[in-house]
Design a protein around this motif. Structure first.
Motif, mmCIF file in Angstrom:
data_model
loop_
_atom_site.group_PDB
_atom_site.id
_atom_site.type_symbol
_atom_site.label_atom_id
_atom_site.label_comp_id
_atom_site.label_asym_id
_atom_site.label_seq_id
_atom_site.Cartn_x
_atom_site.Cartn_y
_atom_site.Cartn_z
ATOM 1 N N ASP A 93 -12.882 24.875 12.505
ATOM 2 C CA ASP A 93 -13.956 24.371 11.652
ATOM 3 C C ASP A 93 -14.945 23.627 12.536
ATOM 4 O O ASP A 93 -15.014 22.396 12.537
ATOM 5 C CB ASP A 93 -13.374 23.446 10.569
ATOM 6 N N ASP A 94 -15.679 24.390 13.337
ATOM 7 C CA ASP A 94 -16.535 23.811 14.373
ATOM 8 C C ASP A 94 -17.729 24.744 14.581
ATOM 9 O O ASP A 94 -17.633 25.764 15.264
ATOM 10 C CB ASP A 94 -15.742 23.658 15.666
ATOM 11 N N ASP A 95 -18.861 24.398 13.985
ATOM 12 C CA ASP A 95 -20.034 25.276 14.049
ATOM 13 C C ASP A 95 -20.561 25.448 15.468
ATOM 14 O O ASP A 95 -21.068 26.526 15.818
ATOM 15 C CB ASP A 95 -21.150 24.727 13.155
ATOM 16 N N ILE A 96 -20.460 24.414 16.293
ATOM 17 C CA ILE A 96 -20.978 24.502 17.657
ATOM 18 C C ILE A 96 -20.143 25.473 18.480
ATOM 19 O O ILE A 96 -20.670 26.367 19.144
ATOM 20 C CB ILE A 96 -21.008 23.104 18.315
ATOM 21 N N LYS A 370 -15.712 7.519 23.177
ATOM 22 C CA LYS A 370 -15.372 8.777 22.512
ATOM 23 C C LYS A 370 -16.249 9.939 22.985
ATOM 24 O O LYS A 370 -16.028 11.084 22.587
ATOM 25 C CB LYS A 370 -15.475 8.629 20.998
ATOM 26 N N HIS A 371 -17.212 9.642 23.847
ATOM 27 C CA HIS A 371 -18.130 10.685 24.310
ATOM 28 C C HIS A 371 -17.884 11.100 25.763
ATOM 29 O O HIS A 371 -18.665 11.863 26.321
ATOM 30 C CB HIS A 371 -19.575 10.207 24.155
ATOM 31 N N VAL A 372 -16.826 10.607 26.381
ATOM 32 C CA VAL A 372 -16.549 10.977 27.772
ATOM 33 C C VAL A 372 -15.918 12.364 27.824
ATOM 34 O O VAL A 372 -15.421 12.888 26.817
ATOM 35 C CB VAL A 372 -15.629 9.950 28.468
ATOM 36 N N MET A 373 -15.933 12.960 28.985
ATOM 37 C CA MET A 373 -15.323 14.272 29.176
ATOM 38 C C MET A 373 -14.830 14.383 30.610
ATOM 39 O O MET A 373 -15.328 13.718 31.508
ATOM 40 C CB MET A 373 -16.329 15.388 28.867
ATOM 41 N N MET A 374 -13.829 15.208 30.804
ATOM 42 C CA MET A 374 -13.348 15.509 32.147
ATOM 43 C C MET A 374 -14.321 16.486 32.799
ATOM 44 O O MET A 374 -14.611 17.537 32.238
ATOM 45 C CB MET A 374 -11.954 16.136 32.094
ATOM 46 N N ARG A 375 -14.817 16.143 33.990
ATOM 47 C CA ARG A 375 -15.754 17.021 34.709
ATOM 48 C C ARG A 375 -15.020 17.693 35.865
ATOM 49 O O ARG A 375 -14.366 17.036 36.658
ATOM 50 C CB ARG A 375 -16.939 16.209 35.221
ATOM 51 N N ARG A 376 -15.141 19.018 35.943
ATOM 52 C CA ARG A 376 -14.389 19.782 36.934
ATOM 53 C C ARG A 376 -15.283 20.767 37.693
ATOM 54 O O ARG A 376 -14.840 21.822 38.098
ATOM 55 C CB ARG A 376 -13.259 20.559 36.236
ATOM 56 N N GLY A 377 -16.539 20.429 37.862
ATOM 57 C CA GLY A 377 -17.470 21.351 38.494
ATOM 58 C C GLY A 377 -17.209 21.573 39.974
ATOM 59 O O GLY A 377 -16.506 20.800 40.629
ATOM 60 N N SER A 408 -13.846 17.556 21.560
ATOM 61 C CA SER A 408 -14.970 17.907 20.702
ATOM 62 C C SER A 408 -16.185 18.172 21.579
ATOM 63 O O SER A 408 -16.648 17.276 22.291
ATOM 64 C CB SER A 408 -15.274 16.764 19.722
ATOM 65 N N ILE A 409 -16.706 19.398 21.541
ATOM 66 C CA ILE A 409 -17.901 19.721 22.321
ATOM 67 C C ILE A 409 -19.079 18.887 21.825
ATOM 68 O O ILE A 409 -19.918 18.450 22.619
ATOM 69 C CB ILE A 409 -18.212 21.224 22.236
ATOM 70 N N GLU A 410 -19.116 18.629 20.528
ATOM 71 C CA GLU A 410 -20.206 17.826 19.971
ATOM 72 C C GLU A 410 -20.160 16.401 20.506
ATOM 73 O O GLU A 410 -21.185 15.859 20.941
ATOM 74 C CB GLU A 410 -20.138 17.810 18.452
ATOM 75 N N ASN A 411 -18.989 15.787 20.502
ATOM 76 C CA ASN A 411 -18.874 14.413 20.994
ATOM 77 C C ASN A 411 -19.065 14.322 22.500
ATOM 78 O O ASN A 411 -19.591 13.326 23.005
ATOM 79 C CB ASN A 411 -17.506 13.826 20.639
ATOM 80 N N GLY A 412 -18.617 15.347 23.236
ATOM 81 C CA GLY A 412 -18.679 15.323 24.690
ATOM 82 C C GLY A 412 -19.967 15.899 25.240
ATOM 83 O O GLY A 412 -20.988 15.210 25.337
ATOM 84 N N PHE A 413 -19.943 17.171 25.595
ATOM 85 C CA PHE A 413 -21.071 17.791 26.279
ATOM 86 C C PHE A 413 -22.375 17.724 25.495
ATOM 87 O O PHE A 413 -23.424 17.370 26.042
ATOM 88 C CB PHE A 413 -20.741 19.252 26.600
ATOM 89 N N VAL A 414 -22.337 18.068 24.215
ATOM 90 C CA VAL A 414 -23.576 18.117 23.429
ATOM 91 C C VAL A 414 -24.216 16.744 23.325
ATOM 92 O O VAL A 414 -25.437 16.597 23.459
ATOM 93 C CB VAL A 414 -23.304 18.717 22.037
ATOM 94 N N THR A 415 -23.404 15.718 23.114
ATOM 95 C CA THR A 415 -23.965 14.363 23.041
ATOM 96 C C THR A 415 -24.590 13.966 24.373
ATOM 97 O O THR A 415 -25.723 13.466 24.414
ATOM 98 C CB THR A 415 -22.874 13.353 22.645
ATOM 99 N N GLN A 416 -23.877 14.187 25.475
ATOM 100 C CA GLN A 416 -24.410 13.775 26.768
ATOM 101 C C GLN A 416 -25.662 14.561 27.163
ATOM 102 O O GLN A 416 -26.613 13.980 27.703
ATOM 103 C CB GLN A 416 -23.330 13.920 27.851
ATOM 104 N N ALA A 421 -29.338 12.863 27.526
ATOM 105 C CA ALA A 421 -30.158 13.282 28.665
ATOM 106 C C ALA A 421 -31.517 13.822 28.241
ATOM 107 O O ALA A 421 -32.526 13.592 28.910
ATOM 108 C CB ALA A 421 -29.414 14.334 29.490
ATOM 109 N N ASN A 422 -31.567 14.544 27.131
ATOM 110 C CA ASN A 422 -32.802 15.211 26.717
ATOM 111 C C ASN A 422 -33.728 14.340 25.880
ATOM 112 O O ASN A 422 -34.825 14.771 25.534
ATOM 113 C CB ASN A 422 -32.486 16.474 25.907
ATOM 114 N N THR A 423 -33.315 13.127 25.550
ATOM 115 C CA THR A 423 -34.150 12.266 24.713
ATOM 116 C C THR A 423 -34.623 11.059 25.509
ATOM 117 O O THR A 423 -33.884 10.517 26.338
ATOM 118 C CB THR A 423 -33.390 11.783 23.462
#
Length: 528
Positions: A93-96, A370-377, A408-416, A421-423
């Motif tokens: 149940d995740d539109d993104i 709640k908006h952090v994410m593991m970065r593995r680039g 949650s992609i919305e809480n993590g990547f999309v928020t950041q 970043a975009n605002t």
């Protein structure tokens, strides 16, 4: 407690790597694929195995018994919403996630609906394989190891063999791949140590040194892993212990980055002008480089070796002048420390507009955890040599294969990316603290309406796809308030200087994936 034997190892603690390859595939025969999936699961590197491998490497380094590179290859696997649908999995149940990254991150072409294109990426700059019109991508195999030849050998012996690539029972089609290699000291192409400030996860990481409330607070495991405390996503029971993976290609325009920094530093700008007038290759003096170093580090939020501007606002402890003052162990600790927070009413040390503060606001944003994410680039492409850098124009494609994990992609990547970043006023509008001016978009990864991007100029090759080389300039450059690059005085709280941004990072597409647990790979998905 998280079962380390049930989670894939790149989510935590990360896969040991000197090189890495991402193999994107399409499922052509779901039933045959499902039959083979439990066998493939036996080759997947769990967190338990990855931790043992990393601990062994660190122990040998500390003892001085590490002779050369350890030959080691690790693998993880993840699926897009389309891939999970083919396997018959209960839908999220995740539109993104269900809509995919192309819908979420691209800008509508003429005549297209904004509902179907909700981002700012110009579609023509995406690698074709990530576009739904090419057939889409169902999954990705992540393979990390000591070298690319070792990785290729392991792919042939496991992934290709399990799914019978080239045989009658073939169940997949490999549609795209990208590979990268780790540079010395884990530098990314602009010259900064990458991967610092990773989340500390309760129940997995040692939190004994995080109790003084000065650093990044440990996060609940559900911020990264589905089905645990802190998870706000609405996911089916089978997804527990999994994590959503974001893959994205960011091209970095390194020569343009250096020249843009030089344009904004008076001493360096004078050096550039003198070289041009003399018809010489551009070369900046040591003083000019120091000025560019201060300016660009304020832009990033850390000095190149990692020391945070919040703790070292004027002088890099790693500079040749200061380096001899510290023991190697002390210097390493200074570079990797997270033992600080921002004062929301103060930007005299680290600017509000810096990349690090825009995407990692700490105490600037009360609900940051709640908006952090593991970065593995991992970087891709060749290191930029002095001649190409001096020329001011990118000749060879290079950049970052960005990977993040979150519940949650919305809480993590999309928020950041989209909300911070975009605002110009994200994560928190700091206008009241800085003379009435909001901090502006992220100077590195922030995006604007594509109509403000420079016009196309030439052609590039992005992996196997032909893309479009974009002009490094914005036609109508966004302005951000930014402190002077004065070497002798600290930055002021209220700034009367603005900097016109250049377009220095170009996204070339990607996809949203879900990284299942081992139990889901072995038991649920084969029988879904």
């Amino acid at each position: 407690m998280l079962d380390q034997k049930n989670i894939q190892g790149d989510t935590w603690p990360r896969l040991p790597k000197k090189a890495e390859k991402f193999v994107f595939f399409r499922i052509t025969n779901p039933e045959e694929f499902k039959k083979a999936l439990p066998t493939m699961a036996d080759f997947i590197t769990t967190a338990d195995i990855a931790l043992k491998n990393r601990t062994d490497i660190f122990k040998k380094k500390a003892e001085g018994t590490l002779n050369g590179i350890i030959h080691l290859v690790s693998m993880n696997i993840a699926f897009s919403a389309n891939g999970l649908s083919k396997l018959g999995a209960e839908k999220f149940d995740d539109d993104i996630f269900n809509g995919g990254q192309f819908k979420d991150m691209t800008f509508p072409a003429e005549g297209e609906s904004a509902e179907n294109h909700q981002g700012l990426d110009p579609q023509e700059e995406w690698a074709n394989e990530f576009k739904p019109s090419s057939g889409g991508i169902d999954g990705v195999l992540t393979v990390a190891g000591d070298s690319l030849p070792s990785i290729e050998k392991m792919i042939r012996k496991t992934f290709d063999w399990v799914f019978n690539v080239g045989n009658d029972k073939q169940s997949i089609e490999q549609v795209y791949s990208r590979e990268g290699e780790v540079f010395k000291n884990h530098l990314e192409h602009f010259g900064w140590v990458d991967g610092i400030s990773q989340p500390i996860v309760k129940g997995l990481d040692d939190i004994s040194n995080t109790k003084d409330n000065r650093g990044m607070a440990p996060v609940d495991p559900g911020v990264i892993f589905v089905g645990h405390e802190g998870d706000e996503s609405k996911t089916p029971a089978w997804a527990k212990d999994g994590s959503f993976m974001v893959f994205r290609i960011y091209e970095q325009l390194v020569p343009e980055f250096y020249h843009w920094c030089a344009e904004n530093c008076p001493i360096a700008a004078a050096d550039t002008k003198n070289c041009i007038e003399k018809g010489e290759q551009i070369k900046w003096s040591d003083t000019a480089m120091d000025q560019m170093g201060l300016f660009s580090s304020r832009l990033v939020g850390r000095w190149p070796d990692g020391a945070p501007m919040e703790l070292h606002p004027q002088t890099d402890p790693n500079s040749s002048v200061n380096k001899g003052q510290y023991e190697a162990s002390a210097l390493k600790a200074m570079n990797n420390t997270d033992n600080f927070n921002y004062n929301p009413a103060d930007q005299t040390k680290c600017p509000y507009a810096s990349h690090m503060r825009k995407t990692g606001p700490r105490d600037d944003y009360p609900d940051y955890a709640k908006h952090v994410m593991m970065r593995r680039g991992i970087p891709y492409g060749p290191w930029c040599d002095g001649n190409e850098r001096a020329g001011g124009f990118t000749e060879k494609e290079r950049g970052l294969l960005f990977v993040s994990y979150q519940s949650s992609i919305e809480n993590g990547f999309v928020t950041q990316q989209k909300r911070w970043a975009n605002t110009s006023d994200g994560p928190t509008d700091m206008a009241k603290h800085s003379g009435g001016a909001s901090q502006g978009i992220d100077p590195l990864i922030g995006q604007v309406h594509p109509s403000r991007n420079g016009k196309n100029a030439g052609v590039q090759i992005a992996g196997k796809s032909t893309g479009v080389r974009v002009n490094a300039k914005y036609e109508d450059a966004p302005q951000i308030p930014f402190p002077d690059s004065d070497l002798d005085k600290p930055a002021s709280q209220v700034q009367d200087k603005t900097v016109a941004l250049d377009r220095l990072i170009i996204p070339h597409g990607g996809e949203y994936f879900f990284t299942p647990s081992l139990s889901a790979l072995k038991n649920y998905l084969p029988n879904a």
